[in-house]
Design a protein around this motif. Sequence first.
Motif, short mmCIF file in Angstrom:
data_model
loop_
_atom_site.label_atom_id
_atom_site.label_comp_id
_atom_site.label_asym_id
_atom_site.label_seq_id
_atom_site.Cartn_x
_atom_site.Cartn_y
_atom_site.Cartn_z
N THR A 1 45.06 42.24 40.88
CA THR A 1 44.71 41.90 39.33
C THR A 1 44.12 42.88 38.38
O THR A 1 44.08 42.80 37.31
CB THR A 1 43.65 40.67 39.59
OG1 THR A 1 42.32 41.25 39.85
CG2 THR A 1 44.34 39.58 40.26
N LYS A 2 43.86 44.25 39.17
CA LYS A 2 43.10 45.22 38.48
C LYS A 2 42.04 44.91 37.86
O LYS A 2 41.60 45.53 36.74
CB LYS A 2 44.05 45.85 37.37
CG LYS A 2 45.21 46.55 38.03
CD LYS A 2 46.16 47.06 37.35
CE LYS A 2 47.21 47.95 38.00
NZ LYS A 2 48.23 48.61 37.36
N GLN A 3 41.06 44.07 38.31
CA GLN A 3 39.94 43.42 37.70
C GLN A 3 38.67 43.95 38.42
O GLN A 3 38.73 44.07 39.86
CB GLN A 3 39.83 41.90 37.79
CG GLN A 3 40.97 41.22 36.82
CD GLN A 3 40.80 41.56 35.45
OE1 GLN A 3 39.50 41.36 34.85
NE2 GLN A 3 41.62 42.18 34.55
N TRP A 4 37.83 44.56 37.84
CA TRP A 4 36.51 44.84 38.48
C TRP A 4 35.49 43.80 38.73
O TRP A 4 35.34 42.94 37.80
CB TRP A 4 36.24 46.07 37.69
CG TRP A 4 36.61 47.20 37.73
CD1 TRP A 4 37.55 47.85 37.23
CD2 TRP A 4 36.40 48.52 39.02
NE1 TRP A 4 37.90 49.09 37.51
CE2 TRP A 4 37.18 49.50 38.85
CE3 TRP A 4 35.59 48.23 40.22
CZ2 TRP A 4 37.41 50.71 39.36
CZ3 TRP A 4 35.60 49.66 40.90
CH2 TRP A 4 36.64 50.60 40.56
N SER A 5 34.75 43.88 39.90
CA SER A 5 33.58 42.94 39.95
C SER A 5 32.37 43.65 40.68
O SER A 5 32.86 44.70 41.20
CB SER A 5 33.78 41.68 40.87
OG SER A 5 34.30 42.11 42.09
#
Length: 189
Positions: A132-136
């Motif tokens: 998703t190329k999402q950071w957390s």
Amino acid sequence: PCEMRNSCSAAVDGSILYVHHATSHQMLMYTISTSSWSQLLKTPTWACPSVIINNLLTVVGGYIRSTSTLTNQLFSLTGEGSDRRWTEEFPPMPTKRWGSTALCTGTALIVVGGKAKVLSPLKTVEIMNIATKQWSTAADLPQPVTHAPATASGDWVYILGESRMYTCSTVTLIQSGKSFLASLWKRNT
């Protein structure tokens, strides 16, 4: 092919070993099958780890070579031959940092510790989902770390760290440390 006394990082992709020499900005490639070294384009950043993400050699954070400013950007080497260049294929991480540790598990990029400023060590952990190329943000490490050894084994990633405290006097410098091994991520299966 070059002196490796200063800070370096390495990444392996199948039969290719990439070595990033931090102070000269050189990226070297060692082909295991032919036992040969070649030099790639200089990296846009220094004081940063290198990893392989989706078959792309990627440097994570560090200082921009042309301006010496701290960054949170990721630069990947794309193209072939004379068309090779460093591009931003992945979104920047939440925190600008240098001297961090980065691991790619195949499904996630994990960035640990480093420094936000010259004397500001971090214990933060940031994870990018590669699909998703999402950071957390994950739970912090027990202590701040820089250039920490790390490895993945099965579903777990392990970071070996040490917190150091220095006491100075006119006579002596006393160093004491507290070591830890943190298992910080378990792949969702």
